[in-house]
Design a protein around this motif. Structure first.
Motif, PDB file in Angstrom:
ATOM      1  N   VAL A   8       1.065  -0.886  -0.080  1.00 44.37           N
ATOM      2  CA  VAL A   8       0.381   0.354  -0.299  1.00 44.37           C
ATOM      3  C   VAL A   8       0.910   1.328   0.128  1.00 44.37           C
ATOM      4  O   VAL A   8       0.925   2.434  -0.862  1.00 44.37           O
ATOM      5  CB  VAL A   8      -1.260   0.369   1.254  1.00 44.37           C
ATOM      6  CG1 VAL A   8      -1.802   0.678   1.193  1.00 44.37           C
ATOM      7  CG2 VAL A   8      -2.076  -1.331   0.914  1.00 44.37           C
ATOM      8  N   THR A   9       2.377   1.494   0.552  1.00 45.84           N
ATOM      9  CA  THR A   9       3.263   1.795   0.980  1.00 45.84           C
ATOM     10  C   THR A   9       3.980   1.775   0.839  1.00 45.84           C
ATOM     11  O   THR A   9       4.857   1.191   1.191  1.00 45.84           O
ATOM     12  CB  THR A   9       2.568   2.833   2.160  1.00 45.84           C
ATOM     13  OG1 THR A   9       2.621   2.181   3.575  1.00 45.84           O
ATOM     14  CG2 THR A   9       1.300   3.638   2.656  1.00 45.84           C
ATOM     15  N   LEU A  31       1.738  -2.897   4.914  1.00 46.25           N
ATOM     16  CA  LEU A  31       0.487  -3.844   4.474  1.00 46.25           C
ATOM     17  C   LEU A  31       0.798  -3.956   2.800  1.00 46.25           C
ATOM     18  O   LEU A  31       0.983  -3.272   2.577  1.00 46.25           O
ATOM     19  CB  LEU A  31      -0.917  -3.150   5.026  1.00 46.25           C
ATOM     20  CG  LEU A  31      -0.840  -3.273   6.068  1.00 46.25           C
ATOM     21  CD1 LEU A  31      -2.688  -2.418   6.581  1.00 46.25           C
ATOM     22  CD2 LEU A  31      -1.260  -4.368   7.123  1.00 46.25           C
ATOM     23  N   THR A  32      -0.036  -5.190   2.674  1.00 40.60           N
ATOM     24  CA  THR A  32      -0.140  -5.733   1.441  1.00 40.60           C
ATOM     25  C   THR A  32      -1.744  -5.101   0.792  1.00 40.60           C
ATOM     26  O   THR A  32      -2.072  -4.769   1.726  1.00 40.60           O
ATOM     27  CB  THR A  32      -0.051  -7.049   0.519  1.00 40.60           C
ATOM     28  OG1 THR A  32      -1.418  -7.879   1.255  1.00 40.60           O
ATOM     29  CG2 THR A  32       0.997  -7.652   1.216  1.00 40.60           C
ATOM     30  N   LYS A  33      -1.729  -4.623  -0.891  1.00 36.99           N
ATOM     31  CA  LYS A  33      -3.546  -4.164  -0.942  1.00 36.99           C
ATOM     32  C   LYS A  33      -3.655  -4.981  -0.454  1.00 36.99           C
ATOM     33  O   LYS A  33      -5.167  -4.433   0.239  1.00 36.99           O
ATOM     34  CB  LYS A  33      -2.900  -3.847  -2.871  1.00 36.99           C
ATOM     35  CG  LYS A  33      -2.216  -3.120  -3.513  1.00 36.99           C
ATOM     36  CD  LYS A  33      -2.677  -2.843  -4.460  1.00 36.99           C
ATOM     37  CE  LYS A  33      -1.572  -1.284  -5.175  1.00 36.99           C
ATOM     38  NZ  LYS A  33      -1.527  -0.884  -5.948  1.00 36.99           N
ATOM     39  N   GLU A  35      -4.852  -6.985   1.413  1.00 34.54           N
ATOM     40  CA  GLU A  35      -4.536  -7.145   3.625  1.00 34.54           C
ATOM     41  C   GLU A  35      -5.254  -5.643   3.495  1.00 34.54           C
ATOM     42  O   GLU A  35      -5.343  -5.588   4.233  1.00 34.54           O
ATOM     43  CB  GLU A  35      -3.096  -7.237   4.299  1.00 34.54           C
ATOM     44  CG  GLU A  35      -1.773  -8.793   4.397  1.00 34.54           C
ATOM     45  CD  GLU A  35      -0.990  -8.328   4.401  1.00 34.54           C
ATOM     46  OE1 GLU A  35      -0.500  -8.993   4.956  1.00 34.54           O
ATOM     47  OE2 GLU A  35      -0.374  -7.179   4.093  1.00 34.54           O
ATOM     48  N   TYR A  36      -4.708  -4.231   3.204  1.00 36.28           N
ATOM     49  CA  TYR A  36      -5.865  -3.072   3.727  1.00 36.28           C
ATOM     50  C   TYR A  36      -6.390  -3.508   2.877  1.00 36.28           C
ATOM     51  O   TYR A  36      -7.934  -2.815   3.508  1.00 36.28           O
ATOM     52  CB  TYR A  36      -4.518  -2.188   2.647  1.00 36.28           C
ATOM     53  CG  TYR A  36      -5.182  -0.442   3.453  1.00 36.28           C
ATOM     54  CD1 TYR A  36      -4.914   0.150   4.125  1.00 36.28           C
ATOM     55  CD2 TYR A  36      -6.224   0.303   2.234  1.00 36.28           C
ATOM     56  CE1 TYR A  36      -5.682   1.032   4.693  1.00 36.28           C
ATOM     57  CE2 TYR A  36      -6.374   1.228   2.200  1.00 36.28           C
ATOM     58  CZ  TYR A  36      -5.778   1.810   3.342  1.00 36.28           C
ATOM     59  OH  TYR A  36      -6.572   3.539   3.169  1.00 36.28           O
ATOM     60  N   ALA A  39      -8.512  -5.327   5.629  1.00 36.43           N
ATOM     61  CA  ALA A  39      -8.731  -4.493   7.146  1.00 36.43           C
ATOM     62  C   ALA A  39      -9.908  -3.271   6.808  1.00 36.43           C
ATOM     63  O   ALA A  39     -10.132  -3.129   7.801  1.00 36.43           O
ATOM     64  CB  ALA A  39      -7.210  -3.987   6.995  1.00 36.43           C
ATOM     65  N   ILE A  40      -9.788  -2.416   6.063  1.00 33.40           N
ATOM     66  CA  ILE A  40     -10.933  -1.188   6.126  1.00 33.40           C
ATOM     67  C   ILE A  40     -11.586  -1.592   5.022  1.00 33.40           C
ATOM     68  O   ILE A  40     -13.183  -1.066   5.800  1.00 33.40           O
ATOM     69  CB  ILE A  40     -10.349  -0.640   5.127  1.00 33.40           C
ATOM     70  CG1 ILE A  40      -9.910  -0.212   3.239  1.00 33.40           C
ATOM     71  CG2 ILE A  40      -8.548  -0.141   5.369  1.00 33.40           C
ATOM     72  CD1 ILE A  40     -10.092   0.183   2.513  1.00 33.40           C
TER      73      ILE A  40
END
Length: 95
Positions: A8-9, A31-33, A35-36, A39-40
């Motif tokens: 993600v970053t 975080l990987t995309k 995972e992100y 999570a959201i």
């Protein structure tokens, strides 16, 4: 095209040796995309009907015990990952 394993970053936003340049992330704290996105994703027990939760989990929930709470938490987490994978797939199908 987006890859769920991309970070993600990709940059760690801290100053480099020159005091200005962002330092490239070393992959240890990002975080990987996938995972992100998982999570959201806002999901509650009310968002997952019992028949769908049973399909996701492969069994029915335990009786009204702490195991029941853990079963639902696991079902929610798995559902979030399913939704994250669907988002990545949809993004990749866009022109």
């Amino acid at each position: 095209m987006t890859n769920g394993d991309d970070l993600v970053t990709p940059y760690a936003w801290k100053q480099g040796a020159d005091g200005k340049t962002p330092v490239i992330n070393d992959n240890t704290n990002a975080l990987t995309k996938r995972e992100y996105f998982a999570a959201i994703t806002p999901i509650t027990i009310d968002d997952i009907p019992l028949p769908i939760a049973k399909l996701i989990m492969g069994n029915k929930p335990p009786d009204e015990t702490m195991e029941n709470v853990l079963w639902w938490a696991d079902a929610e987490a798995r559902y979030k990952v399913i939704k994250a994978d669907a988002l990545i797939k949809a993004l990749n199908e866009q022109p």
